[in-house]
Design an enzyme around this catalytic site. Structure first.
Site, PDB file in Angstrom:
ATOM      1  N   LEU A 196       3.898  48.491 -16.350  1.00  0.00           N
ATOM      2  CA  LEU A 196       4.543  49.715 -15.830  1.00  0.00           C
ATOM      3  C   LEU A 196       4.573  51.138 -16.717  1.00  0.00           C
ATOM      4  CD1 LEU A 196       7.975  47.996 -14.390  1.00  0.00           C
ATOM      5  CD2 LEU A 196       5.605  48.261 -13.443  1.00  0.00           C
ATOM      6  N   HIS A 197       4.185  52.021 -15.945  1.00  0.00           N
ATOM      7  CA  HIS A 197       4.245  53.496 -16.569  1.00  0.00           C
ATOM      8  C   HIS A 197       5.161  54.393 -15.808  1.00  0.00           C
ATOM      9  CE1 HIS A 197       1.522  53.988 -13.313  1.00  0.00           C
ATOM     10  NE2 HIS A 197       0.798  53.180 -13.902  1.00  0.00           N
TER      11      HIS A 197
ATOM     12  N   HIS B 197       4.988  54.311 -11.790  1.00  0.00           N
ATOM     13  CA  HIS B 197       5.912  53.192 -11.140  1.00  0.00           C
ATOM     14  C   HIS B 197       7.308  53.471 -11.352  1.00  0.00           C
ATOM     15  CE1 HIS B 197       2.396  50.504 -12.879  1.00  0.00           C
ATOM     16  NE2 HIS B 197       2.573  50.405 -11.798  1.00  0.00           N
TER      17      HIS B 197
ATOM     18  N   GLU C 200       0.495  57.189  -3.915  1.00  0.00           N
ATOM     19  CA  GLU C 200      -0.547  57.850  -3.114  1.00  0.00           C
ATOM     20  C   GLU C 200      -1.865  57.751  -4.209  1.00  0.00           C
ATOM     21  OE1 GLU C 200       0.322  61.877  -2.572  1.00  0.00           O
ATOM     22  OE2 GLU C 200       1.203  61.650  -0.441  1.00  0.00           O
TER      23      GLU C 200
ATOM     24  N   ASP D  56      -3.057  54.902  -4.911  1.00  0.00           N
ATOM     25  CA  ASP D  56      -3.899  53.970  -4.436  1.00  0.00           C
ATOM     26  C   ASP D  56      -3.990  54.224  -2.958  1.00  0.00           C
ATOM     27  OD1 ASP D  56      -4.473  51.873  -6.540  1.00  0.00           O
ATOM     28  OD2 ASP D  56      -2.353  52.587  -6.603  1.00  0.00           O
TER      29      ASP D  56
ATOM     30  N   GLN E 264      -5.015  52.009  -0.250  1.00  0.00           N
ATOM     31  CA  GLN E 264      -3.923  50.850  -0.002  1.00  0.00           C
ATOM     32  C   GLN E 264      -2.769  51.288   0.778  1.00  0.00           C
ATOM     33  OE1 GLN E 264      -2.760  48.162  -3.604  1.00  0.00           O
ATOM     34  NE2 GLN E 264      -1.121  49.689  -3.645  1.00  0.00           N
TER      35      GLN E 264
ATOM     36  N   MET F  76      -1.892  58.271 -13.993  1.00  0.00           N
ATOM     37  CA  MET F  76      -1.424  57.221 -14.695  1.00  0.00           C
ATOM     38  C   MET F  76      -2.072  55.901 -13.944  1.00  0.00           C
ATOM     39  SD  MET F  76       2.131  58.156 -16.148  1.00  0.00           S
ATOM     40  CE  MET F  76       2.273  59.773 -17.068  1.00  0.00           C
TER      41      MET F  76
ATOM     42  N   SER G 188      -2.312  51.356 -15.212  1.00  0.00           N
ATOM     43  CA  SER G 188      -2.129  50.416 -15.958  1.00  0.00           C
ATOM     44  C   SER G 188      -3.382  49.962 -16.914  1.00  0.00           C
ATOM     45  CB  SER G 188      -1.811  48.926 -15.298  1.00  0.00           C
ATOM     46  OG  SER G 188      -0.639  49.176 -14.539  1.00  0.00           O
ATOM     47  N   ARG G 189      -4.570  50.386 -16.094  1.00  0.00           N
ATOM     48  CA  ARG G 189      -6.051  50.142 -16.626  1.00  0.00           C
ATOM     49  C   ARG G 189      -6.447  51.190 -17.631  1.00  0.00           C
ATOM     50  NH1 ARG G 189      -6.859  47.725 -11.136  1.00  0.00           N
ATOM     51  NH2 ARG G 189      -7.421  45.749 -11.393  1.00  0.00           N
TER      52      ARG G 189
HETATM   53  P1  AMP Z   1      -0.076  48.468  -9.415  1.00  0.00           P
HETATM   54  O1  AMP Z   1       0.915  48.012 -10.289  1.00  0.00           O
HETATM   55  O2  AMP Z   1      -1.023  49.211 -10.243  1.00  0.00           O
HETATM   56  O3  AMP Z   1      -0.423  47.719  -8.382  1.00  0.00           O
HETATM   57  O4  AMP Z   1       0.854  49.696  -8.640  1.00  0.00           O
HETATM   58  C1  AMP Z   1       1.978  49.507  -7.992  1.00  0.00           C
HETATM   59  C2  AMP Z   1       2.124  50.873  -7.197  1.00  0.00           C
HETATM   60  O5  AMP Z   1       2.541  51.876  -8.250  1.00  0.00           O
HETATM   61  C3  AMP Z   1       1.459  51.031  -6.333  1.00  0.00           C
HETATM   62  O6  AMP Z   1       2.325  51.596  -5.143  1.00  0.00           O
HETATM   63  C4  AMP Z   1       0.549  52.215  -6.683  1.00  0.00           C
HETATM   64  O7  AMP Z   1       0.123  53.080  -5.954  1.00  0.00           O
HETATM   65  C5  AMP Z   1       1.805  52.737  -7.594  1.00  0.00           C
HETATM   66  N1  AMP Z   1       1.236  53.627  -8.653  1.00  0.00           N
HETATM   67  C6  AMP Z   1       0.164  53.205  -9.655  1.00  0.00           C
HETATM   68  N2  AMP Z   1      -0.059  54.569 -10.395  1.00  0.00           N
HETATM   69  C7  AMP Z   1       0.592  55.431 -10.027  1.00  0.00           C
HETATM   70  C8  AMP Z   1       0.844  56.795 -10.495  1.00  0.00           C
HETATM   71  N3  AMP Z   1       0.051  57.234 -11.441  1.00  0.00           N
HETATM   72  N4  AMP Z   1       1.542  57.529  -9.678  1.00  0.00           N
HETATM   73  C9  AMP Z   1       2.313  57.125  -8.750  1.00  0.00           C
HETATM   74  N5  AMP Z   1       2.282  55.802  -8.202  1.00  0.00           N
HETATM   75  C10 AMP Z   1       1.474  54.950  -8.870  1.00  0.00           C
END
Ligand code: AMP
Length: 281
Positions: free
Chosen positions: A35-36, A39, A151, A153, A156, A187, A189-190
């Site tokens: 998480l960042h 999230h 947004e 993604d 998605q 931001m 996770s990758r």
């Molecule tokens: P993930 O853990 O990458 O599957 O992301 C979980 C949720 O967090 C998804 O709905 C992503 O679109 C959202 N998310 C990921 N990065 C960001 C970001 N930089 N800003 C806002 N939401 C994000």
């Protein structure tokens, strides 16, 4: 406060029922952990006086292709829980793979429409079936009143909205704005996979998308504006999968003289790391 840890669907369901019996609204924030602030911003968006927020942490194997980074996807559970405690999230749902995909599991949710427009789906052909299936299951397991997706993604988000609408899932799907680093990089996770030099280069993505979107707004033809942006990304060292302006509502290729809102979407690789981003035009 320390969030409740809900390790399986039974504990999740019992907790949600108890909260609902007390008159609470239940909000779900699906994540894959690591998480960042992006999230955490989603959890803030859904918090409220009569709301209980559940963050799910599940690295979903079915949305990764065999060649992708499932086994090395960052897993930072203790750190994640500490961030959620600081953000006053009420519960963490952290199921195991067998809770989502028990032996004999044989169902896949396949979405067409925004999942088949030739963006992410062109490069990750099995990805959205994995996403739709796991999100559909998380919705049935948690039965939330609202769920929020970033947004960041964008495709998605559109796929999940389509699925929720088509299957009459009784959940309101909200969108959270993309949270960025000070230099504009979205931001992710990758991002932690990037070498220091690639991390600097990565900031070229938001510069280019900002410039291309501004050019389109100023009247430049989207195809030409994107071709220029693609050249800049390539020169900076990216292998670009796509940089395209699409209809913001359907993700379709805009027709000639289109006046509908556009969204500029990009996917580009730096070494082994694949980055995606998008902005409103
Ligand atoms: P993930 O853990 O990458 O599957 O992301 C979980 C949720 O967090 C998804 O709905 C992503 O679109 C959202 N998310 C990921 N990065 C960001 C970001 N930089 N800003 C806002 N939401 C994000």
């Amino acid at each position: 406060m320390q969030p409740l840890l809900l390790p399986d669907p039974a504990s999740l369901r019992a907790q949600v029922s108890a909260w609902r019996a007390e008159g609470h609204r239940v909000a779900l924030v699906p994540t894959m952990g690591a998480l960042h602030e992006g999230h955490v911003s989603l959890t803030r968006r859904v918090q409220g006086p009569r709301t209980k927020v559940i963050v799910s942490i599940f690295v979903n194997p079915t949305q990764f292709a065999p060649t992708e980074d499932f086994s090395k996807y960052p897993r930072t559970f203790d750190d994640d829980v500490a961030k959620l405690a600081a953000a006053d999230v009420q519960a963490v749902y952290a199921p195991q793979v067998q809770h989502l995909y028990p032996d004999g599991f044989a169902t896949t949710v396949t979405v067409a429409g925004p999942a088949t427009v030739g963006l992410e789906d062109r490069f990750r052909p099995t990805h959205f079936a994995g996403v739709a299936t796991v999100v559909c299951k998380l919705f049935t397991q948690a039965a939330p009143d609202v769920a929020i997706f970033g947004e960041k993604d964008y495709q998605q988000l559109m796929v999940i909205r389509q699925m929720a609408r088509d299957l009459d899932l009784p959940v309101e799907v909200l969108a959270g704005a993309t949270i960025r680093e000070p230099d504009g990089l979205a931001m992710s996770s990758r991002n932690r996979y990037l070498s220091p030099q690639d991390r600097q280069t990565a900031a070229v993505i938001p510069q280019v998308t900002g410039d291309v979107a501004a050019a389109i707004r100023a009247g430049r033809d989207p195809i030409h504006a994107c071709a220029g942006g693609l050249q800049r990304l390539t020169q900076a060292g990216f292998a670009v999968d796509y940089l395209e302006a699409r209809d913001a509502a359907t993700l379709a290729v805009p027709g000639d003289g289109a006046t509908r809102a556009l969204r500029l979407l990009v996917a580009a690789r730096l070494g082994a790391t694949r980055l995606i981003d998008n902005i409103a035009v």
